[in-house]
Design a protein around this motif. Structure first.
Motif, short mmCIF file in Angstrom:
data_model
loop_
_atom_site.label_atom_id
_atom_site.label_comp_id
_atom_site.label_asym_id
_atom_site.label_seq_id
_atom_site.Cartn_x
_atom_site.Cartn_y
_atom_site.Cartn_z
N GLU A 197 49.94 41.33 44.55
CA GLU A 197 48.48 41.35 44.51
C GLU A 197 47.94 42.29 43.44
O GLU A 197 46.96 41.95 42.76
CB GLU A 197 47.92 41.75 45.87
CG GLU A 197 46.39 41.77 45.86
CD GLU A 197 45.76 42.07 47.20
OE1 GLU A 197 44.93 43.01 47.26
OE2 GLU A 197 46.09 41.37 48.18
N SER A 198 48.54 43.46 43.27
CA SER A 198 48.01 44.41 42.29
C SER A 198 48.04 43.83 40.88
O SER A 198 47.17 44.13 40.05
CB SER A 198 48.79 45.72 42.34
OG SER A 198 50.17 45.51 42.13
N ALA A 199 49.01 42.96 40.60
CA ALA A 199 49.07 42.31 39.29
C ALA A 199 47.90 41.35 39.12
O ALA A 199 47.26 41.29 38.06
CB ALA A 199 50.40 41.57 39.14
N HIS A 200 47.58 40.59 40.18
CA HIS A 200 46.45 39.66 40.10
C HIS A 200 45.12 40.41 40.05
O HIS A 200 44.17 39.95 39.39
CB HIS A 200 46.51 38.70 41.28
CG HIS A 200 47.63 37.71 41.19
ND1 HIS A 200 47.54 36.53 40.49
CD2 HIS A 200 48.90 37.77 41.68
CE1 HIS A 200 48.69 35.88 40.58
NE2 HIS A 200 49.53 36.61 41.29
N ARG A 201 45.04 41.54 40.71
CA ARG A 201 43.83 42.35 40.60
C ARG A 201 43.63 42.83 39.16
O ARG A 201 42.49 42.93 38.68
CB ARG A 201 43.88 43.56 41.55
CG ARG A 201 43.68 43.20 43.00
CD ARG A 201 43.19 44.42 43.80
NE ARG A 201 44.04 45.58 43.66
CZ ARG A 201 45.05 45.88 44.46
NH1 ARG A 201 45.33 45.07 45.50
NH2 ARG A 201 45.77 46.96 44.27
N ALA A 202 44.73 43.12 38.48
CA ALA A 202 44.63 43.55 37.08
C ALA A 202 44.07 42.42 36.22
O ALA A 202 43.25 42.67 35.32
CB ALA A 202 46.01 43.97 36.57
N VAL A 203 44.48 41.19 36.50
CA VAL A 203 43.94 40.04 35.75
C VAL A 203 42.45 39.91 36.00
O VAL A 203 41.64 39.75 35.06
CB VAL A 203 44.67 38.74 36.15
CG1 VAL A 203 44.01 37.52 35.49
CG2 VAL A 203 46.14 38.80 35.76
N VAL A 204 42.05 39.96 37.27
CA VAL A 204 40.63 39.83 37.62
C VAL A 204 39.82 40.97 37.01
O VAL A 204 38.69 40.77 36.55
CB VAL A 204 40.47 39.78 39.15
CG1 VAL A 204 39.00 39.87 39.54
CG2 VAL A 204 41.07 38.49 39.70
N THR A 205 40.39 42.16 36.96
CA THR A 205 39.69 43.31 36.37
C THR A 205 39.37 43.05 34.91
O THR A 205 38.26 43.37 34.44
CB THR A 205 40.56 44.57 36.49
OG1 THR A 205 40.74 44.89 37.87
CG2 THR A 205 39.91 45.76 35.78
N VAL A 206 40.30 42.47 34.18
CA VAL A 206 40.05 42.16 32.77
C VAL A 206 38.91 41.13 32.65
O VAL A 206 37.99 41.29 31.85
CB VAL A 206 41.31 41.62 32.08
CG1 VAL A 206 41.01 41.30 30.61
CG2 VAL A 206 42.45 42.64 32.16
N HIS A 207 38.96 40.07 33.45
CA HIS A 207 37.91 39.05 33.40
C HIS A 207 36.54 39.65 33.72
O HIS A 207 35.54 39.34 33.05
CB HIS A 207 38.22 37.93 34.38
CG HIS A 207 39.37 37.05 33.97
ND1 HIS A 207 39.54 36.62 32.67
CD2 HIS A 207 40.40 36.52 34.69
CE1 HIS A 207 40.62 35.85 32.59
NE2 HIS A 207 41.16 35.78 33.81
N LEU A 208 36.50 40.52 34.71
CA LEU A 208 35.22 41.13 35.08
C LEU A 208 34.71 42.07 33.98
O LEU A 208 33.50 42.15 33.73
CB LEU A 208 35.35 41.89 36.39
CG LEU A 208 35.62 41.04 37.64
CD1 LEU A 208 35.78 41.92 38.87
CD2 LEU A 208 34.49 40.02 37.84
#
Length: 248
Positions: A197-208
């Motif tokens: 999950e922390s890896a996917h949160r990192a992806v979403v953080t970049v998009h945001l």
């Protein structure tokens, strides 16, 4: 001094050696990549890999680790044979203390280079991020096809270190508004561990950070679907709140 089991002592120092364990075993002469390869027997490869991963160890520990299914005397005999079969690669091994073997200081180990890069990223560096990104992205798996217990343990340790370093690298690049490499680092972490999950949160953080709300929601929904199908669970409340807050 080089181990006497391996080769006779010579007046001239042997050439430097490079030991690569990421992506497969490869021993070559010279400090850089592309030097002439040194042939090493299967038992010699295991000995050099174990010393590279664990550091100096007594002969008893090495023998017991490499040949755990046989009696101690037989295991020590196998170790002596492995040392003898190293031949010209024997300069890679030293005996720093009686009964102890280790890698020579003339050996450059790719594991050490990777570990230093990962810890430098985790320590929040201000320089060298581009080189660190390239090193982490191009890293291969530790000794693929090797299934000994000690290899599996070290493979998982390096796997986790790489994931943490990639996520930290992505966060550092976001702060510097370098969104393309930040997204690349985050996506690489999801590639090597799709359920993290922390890896996917990192992806979403970049998009945001780029105000790409649609991309952020799309990625979150894809991850939620993956979790449901693979594990029958939902993303954490932290992740759900992160997306809801962005939409609000």
């Amino acid at each position: 001094m080089a181990v006497t089991d391996c080769q006779a002592v010579r007046g001239d120092a042997p050439p430097a050696l490079r030991l690569q364990l990421l992506g497969g075993f490869h021993l070559s002469r010279g400090d850089g990549d592309g030097g002439p390869q040194v042939d090493v027997s299967a038992s010699g490869q295991q000995l050099l890999a174990l010393l590279g991963l664990r550091g100096p160890a007594t002969r008893s520990v090495l023998a017991g680790t490499l040949w755990p299914e046989v009696a101690e005397e037989r295991a020590r005999a196998c170790l002596r044979t492995a040392i003898w079969r190293l031949g010209t690669a024997g300069s890679a091994v030293t005996d720093p203390r009686p009964g102890v073997l280790g890698l020579s200081g003339r050996v450059r180990l790719d594991i050490q280079d990777f570990t230093a890069t990962a810890h430098r990223i985790l320590a929040a560096p201000t320089e060298g991020i581009g080189a660190a990104c390239a090193a982490l992205m191009g890293m291969g798996e530790l000794l693929p096809g090797w299934y000994q217990d000690w290899v599996v343990f070290e493979r998982e340790r390096l796997h986790q270190l790489r994931l943490h370093a990639l996520e930290a690298l992505s966060a550092r690049l976001v702060l510097r508004e370098q969104y393309a490499p930040a997204l690349e680092a985050a996506l690489e972490s999801t590639r090597i561990d799709p359920l993290r999950e922390s890896a996917h949160r990192a992806v979403v953080t970049v998009h945001l950070a780029e105000n790409n709300l649609a991309e952020a929601v799309r990625h979150f929904k894809a991850f939620r679907g993956l979790l449901r199908s693979e594990l029958g669970i939902e993303p954490s409340e932290q992740f759900r709140m992160m997306v809801r807050h962005a939409l609000a």
